[in-house]
Scaffold this motif. Structure first.
Motif, short mmCIF file in Angstrom:
data_model
loop_
_atom_site.label_atom_id
_atom_site.label_comp_id
_atom_site.label_asym_id
_atom_site.label_seq_id
_atom_site.Cartn_x
_atom_site.Cartn_y
_atom_site.Cartn_z
N TYR A 103 78.40 7.69 -68.27
CA TYR A 103 79.78 7.44 -68.27
C TYR A 103 80.14 6.70 -67.27
O TYR A 103 81.08 5.65 -67.19
CB TYR A 103 80.77 8.73 -68.72
N SER A 104 80.08 7.29 -65.94
CA SER A 104 80.51 6.73 -64.60
C SER A 104 79.78 5.32 -64.47
O SER A 104 80.78 4.33 -63.92
CB SER A 104 80.00 7.57 -63.49
N ARG B 7 81.83 2.86 -66.63
CA ARG B 7 82.95 2.64 -66.10
C ARG B 7 83.15 1.81 -64.82
O ARG B 7 84.01 0.82 -64.77
CB ARG B 7 83.65 4.21 -65.77
N ASP B 8 81.99 2.08 -64.00
CA ASP B 8 82.14 0.98 -62.82
C ASP B 8 81.62 -0.19 -63.19
O ASP B 8 81.96 -0.99 -62.40
CB ASP B 8 81.34 1.93 -61.91
#
Length: 128
Positions: free
Chosen positions: A96-97, A100-101
């Motif tokens: 997820y990170s 997102r990034d």
């Protein structure tokens, strides 16, 4: 409790085909996430979460592949389950990170589809 290829499941009354599909999706999820993160590693400057997610997905898949006989004591099997749940949380959070990034890529669609299928099949198992 039903045992299929060494993977225990909480689905006692579910059809064997559904249990098999859930187990296969559980095995496929870390592989799909590792492939998605490996594609992100080709970028000029990948984020740290991409490296962590790839490593955790590989470790998770290797733990799934270890035979249950290698964890003979009940405490060892509880440790294995705890490691698996912790690594799943770590892999999904790092994935997820990285999404997102770094932004959404086409390779993330199979991951989202697998997670949705796992949830759907698990819910369907209670109503079958």
């Amino acid at each position: 409790m039903t045992e299929i290829d060494g993977f225990s499941t909480f689905l006692n009354d579910a059809p064997m085909l559904l249990v098999l599909l859930i187990n296969l999706s559980v095995l496929a999820l870390p592989v799909l996430i590792a492939v998605a993160e490996l594609i992100r590693l080709r970028e000029p400057k990948p984020s740290r979460s991409v490296w962590l997610c790839t490593g955790a997905a590989v470790v998770l898949f290797l733990i799934w592949l270890t035979p249950v006989g290698w964890w003979p004591a009940p405490e060892a099997q509880q440790l294995r389950l705890f490691l698996i749940l912790g690594l799943y949380a770590w892999v999904l959070y790092d994935w997820y990170s990285s999404v997102r990034d770094d932004g959404f890529h086409w390779i993330d669609l199979p991951v989202i589809g697998t997670v949705c299928a796992m949830l759907g099949m698990t819910i369907a198992a209670y109503f079958v």
